[in-house]
Design a protein around this motif. Structure first.
Motif, PDB file in Angstrom:
ATOM      1  N   ALA A   1       0.783  -1.221   0.016  1.00  0.00           N
ATOM      2  CA  ALA A   1       0.046  -0.023   0.101  1.00  0.00           C
ATOM      3  C   ALA A   1       0.939   0.994   0.008  1.00  0.00           C
ATOM      4  O   ALA A   1       0.566   2.184  -0.652  1.00  0.00           O
ATOM      5  N   GLU A   2       2.167   1.208   0.604  1.00  0.00           N
ATOM      6  CA  GLU A   2       2.857   2.344   0.854  1.00  0.00           C
ATOM      7  C   GLU A   2       3.504   2.571  -0.590  1.00  0.00           C
ATOM      8  O   GLU A   2       3.725   3.644  -0.817  1.00  0.00           O
ATOM      9  N   ILE A   3       3.817   1.382  -0.883  1.00  0.00           N
ATOM     10  CA  ILE A   3       4.696   1.564  -2.541  1.00  0.00           C
ATOM     11  C   ILE A   3       3.564   2.255  -3.657  1.00  0.00           C
ATOM     12  O   ILE A   3       3.692   3.285  -4.486  1.00  0.00           O
ATOM     13  N   LEU A   4       2.246   1.670  -3.560  1.00  0.00           N
ATOM     14  CA  LEU A   4       1.372   2.368  -4.384  1.00  0.00           C
ATOM     15  C   LEU A   4       1.009   3.983  -4.086  1.00  0.00           C
ATOM     16  O   LEU A   4       0.642   4.741  -5.051  1.00  0.00           O
ATOM     17  N   GLY A   5       1.154   4.100  -3.083  1.00  0.00           N
ATOM     18  CA  GLY A   5       1.160   5.760  -2.404  1.00  0.00           C
ATOM     19  C   GLY A   5       1.974   6.471  -3.198  1.00  0.00           C
ATOM     20  O   GLY A   5       1.798   7.866  -3.068  1.00  0.00           O
ATOM     21  N   ARG A   6       3.154   5.906  -3.332  1.00  0.00           N
ATOM     22  CA  ARG A   6       4.216   6.746  -3.818  1.00  0.00           C
ATOM     23  C   ARG A   6       3.664   7.228  -5.444  1.00  0.00           C
ATOM     24  O   ARG A   6       4.419   7.964  -6.159  1.00  0.00           O
ATOM     25  N   PHE A   7       2.984   6.532  -5.899  1.00  0.00           N
ATOM     26  CA  PHE A   7       2.487   6.661  -7.455  1.00  0.00           C
ATOM     27  C   PHE A   7       1.244   6.940  -7.694  1.00  0.00           C
ATOM     28  O   PHE A   7       0.426   7.348  -6.833  1.00  0.00           O
ATOM     29  N   GLU A   8       0.530   7.107  -9.055  1.00  0.00           N
ATOM     30  CA  GLU A   8      -0.724   7.489  -9.374  1.00  0.00           C
ATOM     31  C   GLU A   8      -1.572   6.540  -9.156  1.00  0.00           C
ATOM     32  O   GLU A   8      -1.731   5.639 -10.171  1.00  0.00           O
ATOM     33  N   ALA A   9      -2.067   6.094  -8.045  1.00  0.00           N
ATOM     34  CA  ALA A   9      -2.926   4.899  -7.818  1.00  0.00           C
ATOM     35  C   ALA A   9      -4.319   5.360  -7.210  1.00  0.00           C
ATOM     36  O   ALA A   9      -4.564   6.225  -6.740  1.00  0.00           O
ATOM     37  N   HIS A  10      -5.353   4.419  -7.717  1.00  0.00           N
ATOM     38  CA  HIS A  10      -6.672   4.759  -7.574  1.00  0.00           C
ATOM     39  C   HIS A  10      -7.324   3.426  -7.056  1.00  0.00           C
ATOM     40  O   HIS A  10      -7.429   2.560  -7.906  1.00  0.00           O
ATOM     41  N   TYR A  11      -8.101   3.450  -6.257  1.00  0.00           N
ATOM     42  CA  TYR A  11      -8.805   2.336  -5.649  1.00  0.00           C
ATOM     43  C   TYR A  11      -9.948   3.012  -4.716  1.00  0.00           C
ATOM     44  O   TYR A  11      -9.457   3.841  -3.869  1.00  0.00           O
ATOM     45  N   VAL A  12     -11.052   2.386  -4.452  1.00  0.00           N
ATOM     46  CA  VAL A  12     -12.051   2.599  -3.540  1.00  0.00           C
ATOM     47  C   VAL A  12     -12.577   1.450  -2.639  1.00  0.00           C
ATOM     48  O   VAL A  12     -12.912   0.475  -3.321  1.00  0.00           O
ATOM     49  N   ARG A  13     -12.714   1.843  -1.472  1.00  0.00           N
ATOM     50  CA  ARG A  13     -13.375   0.709  -0.457  1.00  0.00           C
ATOM     51  C   ARG A  13     -14.873   1.398  -0.189  1.00  0.00           C
ATOM     52  O   ARG A  13     -15.045   2.513   0.152  1.00  0.00           O
TER      53      ARG A  13
END
Length: 224
Positions: A174-186
């Motif tokens: 999750a921290e890795i994705l947070g460094r990039f342009e990531a999008h997901y919804v819960r």
């Protein structure tokens, strides 16, 4: 006998040397085509890596569910300095107290799969150093009529300039994705909600045989 042995050793040395030299020249030619922005060779190199990962056992330390998601990856589009892949993620269940309970959700798996794919695509594809890598992850939803359909639940685009400064092993997925342009919804219960993914750029990968035939024809075409 000594002379015969020397001849055999010499022959082996020549054969090995020829094979190594041929491979070096081939890899150099591939890198030149990659540098020129040849999307056919870029696609071929990625497909070769994906096929190798599909045949491989899970590396030590990688959860089998994550590795299964990596092996599900497909190349969707290629650009001169980037690529888009899609993958599938499903939740993990196990039996506790006589009933099946969910251990990880599809979105948890999607995050882990996307992080691993970004790492491998940026650093583990021989002769290729992409500038950007996009990964879209899908999971299975039940439609109102009872049929099953896969819809995207995560999309992330990684830039090499940012990736080079990351301590990959020290960060969670999750921290890795947070460094990039990531999008997901819960949703409020933590479950994944289907998302809209951005338009895909680039061209679909061509079959390797078709691309190779065209490349050969171009090389054999007489110059004026």
């Amino acid at each position: 006998m000594i002379l015969l042995g020397m001849l055999i050793v010499g022959a082996i040395f020549l054969v090995v040397g020829w094979a190594v030299t041929t491979e070096m020249l081939q890899h150099r030619a591939w890198r030149r085509r990659v540098a020129s922005g040849d999307t056919d060779i870029i696609g071929a190199l990625i497909e070769e890596a994906l096929n190798a990962w599909r045949r491989a056992r899970p590396p030590k330390g990688i959860h089998p569910g994550t590795w299964a998601g990596v092996q599900s990856a497909q190349l969707v589009a290629v650009e001169p300095d980037g690529a888009t892949l899609s993958a599938s993620a499903e939740g993990e269940f196990r039996t506790e107290g006589g009933r099946r309970v969910q251990v990880t959700s599809p979105l948890d798996e999607a995050i882990a799969i996307a992080a691993r794919l970004l790492d491998m695509m940026l650093y583990d594809v021989p002769n290729l150093r992409l500038g950007t890598v996009r990964v879209d992850v899908y999971t299975t939803f039940s439609e109102p009529d009872g049929t099953l359909a896969q819809r995207p639940i995560l999309t992330v685009t990684a830039d090499r300039a940012i990736a080079e400064d990351l301590a990959w092993d020290a960060l969670t997925p999750a921290e890795i994705l947070g460094r990039f342009e990531a999008h997901y919804v819960r949703d409020p219960a933590g479950r994944a909600i289907p998302i809209e993914v951005p338009p895909i750029t680039g061209r679909p990968p061509r079959p390797a045989a078709e691309a190779a035939a065209e490349f050969t024809a171009q090389r054999e075409r007489p110059t004026e």
